[in-house]
Design a protein around this motif. Structure first.
Motif, PDB file in Angstrom:
ATOM      1  N   ARG A 178      39.295  53.446  32.628  1.00 20.49           N
ATOM      2  CA  ARG A 178      39.526  51.996  32.506  1.00 20.49           C
ATOM      3  C   ARG A 178      39.294  51.357  33.872  1.00 20.49           C
ATOM      4  O   ARG A 178      40.243  51.078  34.608  1.00 20.49           O
ATOM      5  CB  ARG A 178      40.937  51.713  32.007  1.00 20.49           C
ATOM      6  N   PRO A 179      38.020  51.204  34.219  1.00 23.18           N
ATOM      7  CA  PRO A 179      37.708  50.676  35.552  1.00 23.18           C
ATOM      8  C   PRO A 179      38.233  49.260  35.748  1.00 23.18           C
ATOM      9  O   PRO A 179      38.180  48.428  34.839  1.00 23.18           O
ATOM     10  CB  PRO A 179      36.168  50.702  35.591  1.00 23.18           C
ATOM     11  N   GLU A 180      38.738  49.005  36.920  1.00 22.78           N
ATOM     12  CA  GLU A 180      39.250  47.677  37.264  1.00 22.78           C
ATOM     13  C   GLU A 180      38.766  47.307  38.669  1.00 22.78           C
ATOM     14  O   GLU A 180      39.216  47.877  39.656  1.00 22.78           O
ATOM     15  CB  GLU A 180      40.780  47.676  37.213  1.00 22.78           C
ATOM     16  N   PRO A 181      37.831  46.370  38.776  1.00 21.35           N
ATOM     17  CA  PRO A 181      37.229  45.618  37.658  1.00 21.35           C
ATOM     18  C   PRO A 181      36.298  46.505  36.838  1.00 21.35           C
ATOM     19  O   PRO A 181      35.901  47.567  37.302  1.00 21.35           O
ATOM     20  CB  PRO A 181      36.453  44.509  38.371  1.00 21.35           C
ATOM     21  N   PRO A 182      35.941  46.082  35.605  1.00 15.44           N
ATOM     22  CA  PRO A 182      35.033  46.867  34.766  1.00 15.44           C
ATOM     23  C   PRO A 182      33.734  47.200  35.493  1.00 15.44           C
ATOM     24  O   PRO A 182      33.232  46.411  36.304  1.00 15.44           O
ATOM     25  CB  PRO A 182      34.790  45.946  33.562  1.00 15.44           C
TER      26      PRO A 182
END
Length: 492
Positions: free
Chosen positions: A460-464
């Motif tokens: 769940r990359p943050e930011p995407p």
């Protein structure tokens, strides 16, 4: 004498005279056609028949050596929309037809067709080919660029309409190698400019030159709603070059069954069916599903490859492996999303691996790249990877794998398990920063080795993660774990 009687007599006389003249005209036209076909010495024809009233023409024992060695046992067109003046000049749809010329026929039939390539070798033979409702519109045959033959064929396919095509007994002998590729039957329903309503193909075989048993064989292929219009449009351009995108091929349903052949038998592989389905729920939403059913690996002992696989399976306590694959996804252009709902590889009583994922922010550049089949154009898109999940549910695969590994090292399974878990905890990817998150992730994987259960890996990359940064995964930086938002959990 009654004038009506006189008029009737004259009419009957004219009709009779015309009826008697028809055979004469037909013989004259047939003679002219034969003479024109053979005029340049590059073509010969055994016989020519013309039916004026049926608008038909039949050629037998036709041979041509203009650009390739072509022979046709029988060529017949019924309901031919071809000017009589052209026939009288010997210009028929097979001898004299120029690229770009229109052609219409209610039925076109060829039997015993053979085309040979004098330079590269190889032949293409067809027992029979029947086209019903043939309508080839006039198309541009000029400015074809450096790949002229391919461009011309594409333009012809774009201008072609056929109600039904049936081909039987096709055999293609590969240039150089002499290997053969054959198809028993092909039936195409309602073809128009690259779109086909239905295709049924029977008995596809690939056989080596010196072999008697096919290397690979498929009994049946069924396709519905196939659209290659974008590809035809791309190939029709004079600017087309190898490497240029050729457009997306769309299909509503495709299935293949009856896989066999020496290549599969050598490894003891059998396969039930392959299926691909796409259902349009609206103008902007479509759902796709791909399945592989009935895959079985049961290695024979007749080859070294099979023996190695059999020994590997025996070390795991298995005689065969059965697998299935089922993947579903949704394309929602209104919301700008592509979702992989479930992509599962399952082995009964072994394990199930399931992948899900979601891309959001798909813009016009993204959809254009998808439609054009241009992977490089995806880098112009602002779409991002929002999330992904990989789930490994172990049933017995882990234990069997550890037993096989122990058999090769000569150590007890408990020792092999402990050593593998230790190595996982100590693993340090090159160039990746060892953070508490990575340490926790590796520890979770190690506990999976020790305990079994279900291992879940979440991204769940943050930011995407933007599509234009996808190359990052090929040579990740020190912040790989944080950049992808990787986490692992273990459940029983």
């Amino acid at each position: 004498m009654n004038k009506g009687v006189i008029a009737g007599t004259v009419a009957i006389g004219l009709i009779a005279t015309g009826a008697m003249a028809v055979p004469v005209v037909e013989r004259y036209a047939a003679g002219r056609i034969k003479a024109e076909i053979e005029r340049d010495g590059a073509s010969t024809v055994g016989g020519v028949e013309v039916g004026l009233l049926k608008r038909s023409i039949t050629l037998t024992d036709l041979k041509s050596s203009r650009e390739a060695d072509v022979s046709v046992g029988r060529w017949q067109a019924l309901g031919l929309g071809w000017p009589l003046a052209e026939l009288m000049q010997g210009r028929t749809p097979l001898a004299g037809l120029k690229w770009g010329d229109p052609l219409q026929a209610d039925r076109l039939e060829l039997r015993d067709l053979s085309i040979g390539n004098r330079e590269a070798g190889g032949t293409w033979k067809i027992e029979s080919l029947v086209l019903e409702g043939l309508d080839l519109a006039r198309f541009d045959a000029g400015d074809v660029g450096p790949y002229g033959p391919l461009v011309l064929v594409a333009r012809a396919l774009g201008a072609l309409q056929v109600r039904r095509l049936e081909q039987r007994g096709m055999v293609f002998v590969m240039p150089g190698s002499g290997d053969t590729f054959s198809v028993a039957t092909i039936v195409v329903e309602r073809y128009g400019g690259g779109h086909m309503a239905a295709i049924v193909v029977g008995d596809i075989e690939a056989t080596p030159r010196e072999g008697r048993t096919p290397l690979f064989k498929v009994a049946d292929i069924t396709i519905k709603g196939l659209d290659v219009g974008r590809s035809i449009e791309a190939f029709s351009s004079a600017d087309w070059r190898p490497g240029i995108s050729i457009g997306q091929v769309r299909v509503e349903h495709a299935s293949a069954t009856g896989f066999s052949g020496d290549t599969l038998a050598r490894y003891g592989v059998s396969l039930g069916s392959l299926t691909l389905e796409t259902m349009r729920e609206s103008d902007t939403v479509s759902r796709s599903r791909a399945r592989i059913d009935g895959f079985v690996l049961a290695p024979p002992l007749r080859s070294m490859e099979g023996l190695k696989l059999r020994l590997a399976l025996q070390a795991m306590g298995l005689r065969e492996v059965k697998l299935s694959f089922d993947c579903t996804g949704v394309e929602d252009r209104a919301r700008g999303e592509i979702t992989v709902d479930r992509c599962a590889l399952s082995g009964p009583n072994l394990a199930e691996i399931n992948f899900t994922g979601r891309i959001v922010g798909a813009d016009e550049a993204f959809w254009q790249a998808i439609d054009d089949g241009d992977v490089a154009a995806l880098y112009d898109s602002k779409a991002v990877l929002d999330s992904a999940r990989l789930v490994l549910a172990d049933a017995s695969l882990l234990e069997r794998g550890l037993k096989a590994l122990s058999a090769t090292t000569g150590q007890p399974v408990s020792t092999t398990r402990a050593n593998l878990a230790r190595d996982i905890r100590r693993f340090q990817p090159a160039g990746v920063l060892i953070t508490p998150t990575l340490t926790q992730l590796l520890d979770t994987v190690a506990r999976f080795v020790e305990q079994g259960g279900t291992l879940t890996l979440d991204a769940r990359p943050e930011p995407p993660l933007a599509i234009d940064r996808i190359d990052y995964l090929m040579s990740p930086g020190a912040d790989l774990v944080e950049a992808l938002g990787l986490k692992a959990t273990l459940s029983r």
